[in-house]
Design a protein around this motif. Structure first.
Motif, PDB file in Angstrom:
ATOM      1  N   TYR A   1     -45.527  39.220  94.518  1.00 53.38           N
ATOM      2  CA  TYR A   1     -44.342  39.253  95.378  1.00 53.38           C
ATOM      3  C   TYR A   1     -44.266  37.989  96.234  1.00 53.38           C
ATOM      4  CZ  TYR A   1     -43.459  44.153  94.194  1.00 53.38           C
ATOM      5  OH  TYR A   1     -43.167  45.310  93.526  1.00 53.38           O
ATOM      6  N   GLU A   2     -45.401  37.569  96.766  1.00 54.59           N
ATOM      7  CA  GLU A   2     -45.438  36.355  97.596  1.00 54.59           C
ATOM      8  C   GLU A   2     -45.065  35.120  96.772  1.00 54.59           C
ATOM      9  OE1 GLU A   2     -48.956  37.830 100.691  1.00 54.59           O
ATOM     10  OE2 GLU A   2     -49.454  36.691  98.873  1.00 54.59           O
ATOM     11  N   TYR A   3     -45.550  35.085  95.532  1.00 54.57           N
ATOM     12  CA  TYR A   3     -45.241  33.941  94.672  1.00 54.57           C
ATOM     13  C   TYR A   3     -43.746  33.872  94.384  1.00 54.57           C
ATOM     14  CZ  TYR A   3     -45.240  30.779  90.688  1.00 54.57           C
ATOM     15  OH  TYR A   3     -44.972  29.735  89.838  1.00 54.57           O
ATOM     16  N   LEU A   4     -43.126  35.017  94.111  1.00 53.60           N
ATOM     17  CA  LEU A   4     -41.691  35.028  93.836  1.00 53.60           C
ATOM     18  C   LEU A   4     -40.877  34.705  95.093  1.00 53.60           C
ATOM     19  CD1 LEU A   4     -41.471  38.054  91.382  1.00 53.60           C
ATOM     20  CD2 LEU A   4     -41.267  35.624  90.840  1.00 53.60           C
ATOM     21  N   ASP A   5     -41.400  35.066  96.247  1.00 56.97           N
ATOM     22  CA  ASP A   5     -40.750  34.667  97.490  1.00 56.97           C
ATOM     23  C   ASP A   5     -40.779  33.138  97.627  1.00 56.97           C
ATOM     24  OD1 ASP A   5     -39.785  35.763 100.305  1.00 56.97           O
ATOM     25  OD2 ASP A   5     -41.178  34.099 100.710  1.00 56.97           O
ATOM     26  N   TYR A   6     -41.898  32.548  97.228  1.00 58.50           N
ATOM     27  CA  TYR A   6     -42.009  31.083  97.220  1.00 58.50           C
ATOM     28  C   TYR A   6     -41.017  30.476  96.226  1.00 58.50           C
ATOM     29  CZ  TYR A   6     -43.970  26.618  95.621  1.00 58.50           C
ATOM     30  OH  TYR A   6     -44.135  25.322  95.215  1.00 58.50           O
ATOM     31  N   ILE A   7     -40.884  31.077  95.046  1.00 59.65           N
ATOM     32  CA  ILE A   7     -39.925  30.595  94.042  1.00 59.65           C
ATOM     33  C   ILE A   7     -38.506  30.670  94.592  1.00 59.65           C
ATOM     34  CG2 ILE A   7     -38.907  31.104  91.780  1.00 59.65           C
ATOM     35  CD1 ILE A   7     -41.620  29.742  91.604  1.00 59.65           C
ATOM     36  N   ALA A   8     -38.192  31.747  95.307  1.00 57.50           N
ATOM     37  CA  ALA A   8     -36.857  31.888  95.902  1.00 57.50           C
ATOM     38  C   ALA A   8     -36.563  30.743  96.864  1.00 57.50           C
ATOM     39  CB  ALA A   8     -36.745  33.229  96.619  1.00 57.50           C
TER      40      ALA A   8
END
Length: 299
Positions: free
Chosen positions: A83-90
């Protein structure tokens, strides 16, 4: 969607792409095939604007085409969870809509709702690939490029990733699938391109390409009840001795020339065998497989 004309790229004195032509239509799952070093990854890096081309034309059919790209070995921050990684991608793609909603959407698409809570450093290869796909589709790309997405996965992991790819295609995503696993391509792709020595050697739908190669390479595979050796003389009479008897499998393989009517040949063969009092246990007209076509094309 993507039209490439006369694409060239060299690394020093080594010319990787030598006038590549390539056409991907909207909604395609395009199987991009070729042996190592033929220029597939270089092409995808140019299309994704990671490296520059030397010359040639690349036309997406629209301005500001969004591309999602999953490299063969994606690099991730292993101290983060999914989830944190996808938040970074966002943040990287300056996502303008509801970020949390989109994170939940993509993580569910790839089946990582629970796995996404774990640290990436504990992920299996398959989980890495699924999270990589989630990142690649995050900003609703017009074109999704997947470079060897099932490489080094076990059968279950391969099946899971290919199921995700098929679902994305059903949702209308245009996909370029670079892979060496021809069974995956045959199950999912509607069009393929085979690259040889930096040029497009073969391109089209799988049916079109098989149709081209079906003019040569067809054969009848036939088995006989009882003693198959009793059929040798009738088969030899019909074929003029042009056949192969596989004693281990107890079947005949009879090549069909491109100018021969296969149905007529089959009827004549059945008549001869019936006259000899023999009964057929197996009768198949085999066409060339995608693997055979691929191996012939790449040389």
């Amino acid at each position: 969607m993507l039209h490439i004309k006369n694409l060239h790229k060299s690394y020093g004195a080594f010319e990787v792409l030598r006038g590549l032509e390539m056409n991907v239509n909207t909604g395609d799952i395009y199987g991009f095939l070729g042996k190592n070093g033929c220029g597939k990854t270089t092409t995808m890096n140019i299309v994704s604007n990671i490296i520059p081309k030397d010359s040639g034309e690349i036309n997406f059919g629209k301005e500001n085409c969004k591309i999602g790209y999953l490299p063969e070995t994606p690099s991730m921050f292993t101290y983060m969870n999914g989830y944190e990684y996808l938040d970074y991608i966002a943040s990287c793609c300056s996502y303008k809509d509801d970020k949390k909603k989109r994170i939940d959407e993509v993580i569910n698409i790839v089946g990582m709702a629970e796995g996404g809570k774990r640290r990436i450093k504990g992920y299996s290869r398959g989980m890495n690939q699924r999270l990589g796909i989630a990142a690649a589709i995050f900003d609703h790309p017009d074109l999704l490029i997947l470079d060897e997405p099932t490489s080094a996965l076990d059968p279950q992991g391969r099946a899971e990733v290919m199921s995700i790819i098929k679902n994305l295609a059903d949702m209308g995503t245009t996909i370029i699938l670079c892979t060496h696993i021809l069974s995956d391509v045959e199950r999912t792709a509607n069009r393929i391109g085979i690259v040889r020595d930096g040029r497009m050697a073969v391109e089209g739908t799988i049916a079109e390409i098989k149709g081209q190669y079906d003019k040569v390479g067809k054969k009848i595979v036939m088995g006989i009840f009882g003693d198959p050796s009793a059929a040798i003389q009738p088969v030899s009479t019909l074929t003029g001795g042009n056949f192969y008897f596989d004693r281990q499998r107890a079947v005949f393989e009879i090549p069909i020339a491109s100018d021969i009517n296969e149905q007529e040949t089959a009827h004549r063969l059945f008549d001869l065998l019936n006259s000899a009092g023999l009964t057929v246990s197996l009768f198949v007209i085999e066409n060339k497989t995608l693997e055979q076509i691929y191996m012939e094309t790449i040389g």
